[in-house]
Write an enzyme that holds these catalytic residues in place. Structure first.
Site, PDB file in Angstrom:
ATOM      1  N   GLY A 150     -29.236   7.923  -9.458  1.00  0.00           N
ATOM      2  CA  GLY A 150     -30.131   7.556 -10.547  1.00  0.00           C
ATOM      3  C   GLY A 150     -29.485   6.540 -11.451  1.00  0.00           C
ATOM      4  CG  PHE A 186     -27.729   8.134 -16.836  1.00  0.00           C
ATOM      5  CD1 PHE A 186     -27.220   7.494 -17.958  1.00  0.00           C
ATOM      6  CD2 PHE A 186     -29.070   8.454 -16.809  1.00  0.00           C
ATOM      7  CE1 PHE A 186     -28.031   7.198 -19.033  1.00  0.00           C
ATOM      8  CE2 PHE A 186     -29.891   8.164 -17.884  1.00  0.00           C
ATOM      9  CZ  PHE A 186     -29.388   7.533 -19.004  1.00  0.00           C
ATOM     10  CG  ASP A 216     -35.140   6.550 -17.861  1.00  0.00           C
ATOM     11  OD1 ASP A 216     -36.150   5.812 -17.746  1.00  0.00           O
ATOM     12  OD2 ASP A 216     -34.182   6.515 -17.075  1.00  0.00           O
TER      13      ASP A 216
END
Ligand SMILES: *[C@@H]1O[C@H](CO)[C@@H](O)[C@H](O)[C@H]1NC(C)=O
Ligand SMILES: *[C@@H]1O[C@H](CO)[C@@H](O)[C@H](O)[C@H]1NC(C)=O
Ligand SMILES: *[C@@H]1O[C@H](CO)[C@@H](O)[C@H](O)[C@H]1NC(C)=O
Length: 674
Positions: free
Chosen positions: A360, A362, A476
């Site tokens: 993802g 991060f 997000d």
């Protein structure tokens, strides 16, 4: 022709190989630099000749005897005036004694002159295989022996266990001396150890005129010393007979040694020839090594130990490094939330690629199973290169770990390493929602499931905004951040992570966090996230789930306006055909009111002006049917216009331009866009 040549060759070979034999046999002298084929000796007992010419009288077998005597007798005590038949003789030989146990030999080598080669009545052990207890010392024996004795026998008057003795007819030596040699260089005697295992040289010379028997000992490294070890007056005419055999006898007892003769030179008519010490056969290697077994073994052991310590030490350090973490005092209070890296490493099989769940915005997410509890977890690895702000961030993350909501992915804890933060979450077996929406698999979600997921995510986001002790912005919200638990309930993940970038850890993306298509227009302008910008993203999410399309479909085949989902829905809404935008995969199987409400709510949340968007509380009320969209103040201004085909008002506040951020200007500052 070939046959003739071959027979000639054979004849030459035969001739050449017989020359030395003829020489040695003829006269009363011989020299054996190693006992090769031509050596004229007869072996007895356990004596043997090695292939390299080494004569081994005894091995380590106990209570054994080995002998090697000249095949033919020599003339000693005759009345003839022939020089060769006088009593004088000269011999020298190189021997080696290699004891089984260091410094404990058994028993001896003796150079022997005997009237017979038959010693069948002789005893071994201390009688050296030459005498027995009844004939010991009798003058009828006619035996002269020079003994190299490594056992001290007081009964026979032995002086030390390392001596050379002259024996006449018996074991009691007529003369003896401790083993030593005279060094011409230093002008003094130097001790020698007969059992050193090193080859040694012994000379025996008898002069009939002077009746003097000289015995000289030396290491093989030096020439014959000027002074003999023993120089004894003996009248051999009283001892030796006319026909005598010369040779060696050697015996072992309860202790045993390897007794070797490396070379032997004998002359009955003058000084014996010198042996070619360098051309003598070598001693077997492994026995020589037994010399200092302890030292060798110790050296090897120490070397092995050092290597082991080094390897273990290196392994330990590497292991320490592998599982190294950063721990600071302030983390004490988070004790139960702190996971050890080692456990996470083991749980995820060393973060193996096969355990990768996804990647993802991060970082990478791995599935794992905690060894201790067998609980499945998801581990998110976030690379992070600054310590700055870490304390605050971890504090927030941990405080979020206290959040309990059925529509949030539960954070279990964290772990910190150099340049890396690991967050541990509940594992969601059904993965993320976008997998169901966009994959071509049959596992399509029906409307009931979709509506439940929408309501769940709304409830989770409401909790973050209003029901937790402080306002938490998600920043997000999108289908790929909605995870499905075993019961296919939607759960919001990744909340609060955006904060990581607020603490100045990643200068390039300090301001805007989110994903293109979900970013509120004011966010790209000011960079300040609010609950309203979360609502905007939630609106995009609503349309995404209802229409089964991404907010921005760059590969859209149809019209350009279809690139932006919100524009297309607005367009259809204006035409009074909003239901046309519903996901074709639902095949019309939905509750019309719910579908229409979700689409319109999606448009409302996507409003360009933040203040015009509903709050999450309102959103939940609409979804639960506790409130009606039409009660919204601007409802008729927006949606009434579409249905009445009087769109002018609404057009003045377009969704489209505002909701579609300029890609070029935001791209560089966005993170996590796919
Ligand atoms: C000792 O040896 C002699 C021969 O040298 C033999 O005649 C005699 O029988 C032996 N005695 C014993 C007790 O074996
Ligand atoms: C024996 O040794 C003595 C003393 O060194 C010497 O004078 C004599 O010549 C030697 N005899 C023989 C045969 O070597
Ligand atoms: C969701 O997960 C549960 C438990 O792993 C499983 O039984 C179910 O089949 C999954 N549903 C779908 C649609 O994949």
């Amino acid at each position: 022709m070939a046959v003739v040549l071959r027979s000639l060759h054979f004849l030459i070979l035969v001739y050449v190989s017989y020359i030395p034999l003829a020489l040695t046999q003829d006269v009363n002298q011989f020299i054996y630099n190693g006992f090769h084929d031509q050596a004229n000796v007869r072996l007895d007992g356990i004596a043997e000749i090695h292939s390299n010419g080494l004569l081994q009288l005894t091995n380590l077998s106990r209570q054994e005897v080995g002998r090697a005597f000249c095949h033919f007798p020599m003339k000693f005590n005759t009345t003839s005036s022939d020089l060769t038949s006088s009593l004088s003789f000269s011999t020298n030989f190189v021997f080696a004694i290699v004891p089984e146990v260091k410094n404990l030999g058994g028993h001896d080598i003796s150079f022997t002159i005997s009237p017979s080669r038959d010693f069948s009545h002789a005893l071994l052990n201390r009688y050296l295989g030459l005498f027995n207890n009844s004939n010991n010392g009798l003058s009828t024996n006619h035996i002269l022996a020079i003994e190299l004795d490594t056992v001290s026998d007081p009964e026979f008057g032995d002086i030390t266990m390392n001596h050379v003795g002259i024996d006449v007819n018996g074991m009691k030596s007529v003369a003896s001396a401790p083993a030593m040699y005279f060094s011409n260089k230093e002008g003094k005697n130097i001790n020698l150890d007969l059992m050193s295992g090193n080859p040694m040289h012994l000379w025996i010379d008898y002069d009939e005129a002077e009746k003097l028997l000289n015995v000289t000992l030396a290491p093989t490294t030096i020439p014959k010393p000027n002074r003999p070890l023993l120089s004894t007056h003996i009248d051999l005419s009283q001892i030796l007979l006319e026909s005598m055999y010369v040779g060696f006898s050697s015996a072992t007892g309860t202790l045993a040694s390897d007794h070797y003769i490396l070379g032997w030179s004998f002359n009955k008519s003058g000084p014996s020839q010198s042996l070619g010490v360098s051309s003598l056969p070598p001693l077997p290697r492994e026995r020589k090594r037994k010399d200092k077994p302890s030292l060798m073994i110790m050296t090897v052991l120490i070397a092995v130990t050092l290597v082991l310590i080094t390897v273990i030490g290196a392994a330990y350090i590497l292991r320490r490094k592998k599982y190294e973490e950063i721990r600071e005092d302030w983390e004490e209070e988070y004790g139960p939330h702190r996971f050890s890296y080692k456990n996470l490493h083991k749980a995820t099989k060393g973060f193996k690629d096969t355990e990768l769940l996804g990647e993802g915005g991060f970082g990478k997410v791995y599935i794992g199973t905690l060894r201790s509890s067998n609980v499945q977890i998801a581990v998110k690895r976030i690379s992070h290169d600054s310590k700055q702000g870490m304390k605050e961030f971890v504090a927030e993350i941990i405080s979020m770990g206290r959040m309990r909501h059925r529509n949030l992915v539960q954070l279990l804890g964290y772990c910190r390493r150099r340049g890396e933060l690991l967050l541990v979450y509940d594992y969601m077996p059904n993965g993320s929602l976008d997998r169901f929406l966009y994959s071509n698999e049959k596992t399509n979600l029906n409307w009931v499931q979709r509506f439940r997921i929408i309501k769940g995510v709304a409830s989770g986001l409401l909790y973050l905004h209003e029901e937790w002790e402080q306002v938490v912005l998600h920043r997000d919200v999108k289908a790929s951040n909605v995870l499905l638990d075993a019961g296919l309930n939607g759960r919001l993940g990744d909340f609060g992570l955006a904060k990581l970038y607020d603490h100045g850890t990643n200068p390039q993306t300090t301001r805007v966090v989110g994903t293109v298509g979900y970013l509120a227009p004011e966010l790209t302008r000011t960079g300040r996230a609010t609950t309203c910008s979360d609502v905007y993203a939630f609106g995009a999410f609503l349309l995404e789930v209802a229409c089964g399309r991404r907010p921005i479909e760059l590969q859209a085949e149809g019209l350009l306006e279809q690139v932006f989902l919100v524009d297309w829905v607005t367009e259809c809404c204006r035409r009074g055909a909003i239901l046309d935008t519903s996901d074709p995969r639902l095949e019309g199987n939905y509750v019309v009111e719910e579908m229409e409400m979700v689409l319109k709510l999606g448009l409302f949340c996507s409003h360009a002006i933040p203040a015009c968007r509903p709050s999450m509380k309102q959103v939940v009320q609409f979804l639960d049917g506790d409130a009606d969209l039409r009660e919204l103040p601007y409802y008729s201004a927006y949606f009434g216009a579409f249905t009445s085909n009087e769109s002018s008002d609404f057009m003045s506040v377009p969704f489209s331009q505002a909701s579609a951020p300029s890609m070029s200007s935001t791209d560089s500052i966005l993170r996590g866009g796919r």
